[in-house]
Design a protein around this motif. Structure first.
Motif, PDB file in Angstrom:
ATOM      1  N   ALA A 157     -33.100 -15.440 -40.296  1.00 37.21           N
ATOM      2  CA  ALA A 157     -31.846 -16.077 -39.890  1.00 37.21           C
ATOM      3  C   ALA A 157     -31.266 -16.964 -40.981  1.00 37.21           C
ATOM      4  O   ALA A 157     -30.075 -16.889 -41.297  1.00 37.21           O
ATOM      5  CB  ALA A 157     -32.071 -16.884 -38.613  1.00 37.21           C
ATOM      6  N   THR A 207     -31.163 -22.032 -32.362  1.00 33.44           N
ATOM      7  CA  THR A 207     -31.536 -20.760 -31.717  1.00 33.44           C
ATOM      8  C   THR A 207     -32.991 -20.774 -31.268  1.00 33.44           C
ATOM      9  O   THR A 207     -33.343 -20.148 -30.260  1.00 33.44           O
ATOM     10  CB  THR A 207     -31.304 -19.574 -32.663  1.00 33.44           C
ATOM     11  OG1 THR A 207     -32.042 -19.773 -33.883  1.00 33.44           O
ATOM     12  CG2 THR A 207     -29.834 -19.410 -32.991  1.00 33.44           C
ATOM     13  N   SER A 260     -25.046 -14.993 -33.764  1.00 35.49           N
ATOM     14  CA  SER A 260     -26.475 -15.332 -33.837  1.00 35.49           C
ATOM     15  C   SER A 260     -26.941 -15.966 -32.534  1.00 35.49           C
ATOM     16  O   SER A 260     -28.009 -15.624 -32.001  1.00 35.49           O
ATOM     17  CB  SER A 260     -26.739 -16.280 -35.006  1.00 35.49           C
ATOM     18  OG  SER A 260     -26.417 -15.681 -36.239  1.00 35.49           O
TER      19      SER A 260
END
Length: 222
Positions: free
Chosen positions: A48, A76, A129
């Protein structure tokens, strides 16, 4: 009154016998789906920061975002717990098989195309995302619950062992494959990242395919 014998401790259950689990298609459906799930989740989590940093360095070098790639990855990482609870509630309302199938199919499709969208604005990639990580996390707890419900009687521990090995084994291999594909096609061009993410999406498709085609039916009470 005498305590009821628990199905995990049946005296006639051989130790370290995985054959009943491997022959149980419903249990193997969840095990296969979990392997694909972990491949996707671990790989996207591992890469990421790198992919968002690549975007900023190539497409928006003058941008100084409030939510830098490290912040995005951190946020996240916190989404899994509430998403898993929500996913389980959806399974109770609409059926485990149906919910896992659609959730895993959507997240796999997003993963498959994400790398080809890196030319889009940073805020859009951050939003995507968040969405894909939330989608992946929705079925995490539901897969584990489904596996336990479908484990052969007397072999729940063996089934959990295979389940964990499949998941974390895939989680180990996935980031490596992503990096290998990225090196093969080049890490300084959009196509390299596109094909790397496409490899994640292809692996993630194993989850909806397993749920759909391995003879699984909604279990009572899901």
């Amino acid at each position: 009154p005498p305590a009821e014998k628990h199905h995990l401790r049946e005296e006639d259950t051989p130790a370290m016998d995985f054959r009943p689990t491997l022959r149980a298609r419903p249990a193997m459906a969840f095990i296969t789906a979990y392997g694909s799930h972990c491949w996707e989740a671990f790989t996207l989590g591992s890469w990421a920061v790198a992919v968002l940093t690549y975007h900023l360095s190539v497409f928006e070098p003058d941008l100084n975002p409030t939510f830098n790639p490290i912040w995005v990855a951190s946020i996240t990482g916190l989404m899994g717990f509430p998403a898993s609870i929500i996913g389980n509630e959806l399974c109770l309302r609409f059926g485990r098989r149906r919910v896992i199938f659609y959730i895993s199919a959507v997240s796999a499709c997003i993963s498959m195309i994400f790398g080809f969208l890196l030319w889009l604005p940073y805020w859009f990639l951050v939003l995507m995302s968040f969405i894909v990580v939330f989608m992946i996390s929705l079925d995490s707890g539901s897969l584990s619950a489904g596996m336990i419900l479908r484990a052969p009687k007397g072999y729940t521990a063996a089934t959990m062992a295979i389940y964990s090995m499949a998941g974390f084994g895939a989680g180990l291999v996935g980031p490596f494959v992503f990096g290998a594909v990225l090196d093969l096609f080049g890490d300084r061009n959009l196509m390299g990242w596109g094909f790397a993410y496409a490899s994640v999406g292809l692996a993630a498709l194993g989850a909806p395919l397993a749920i759909r085609y391995m003879g699984l039916k909604d279990d009572p009470g899901t």
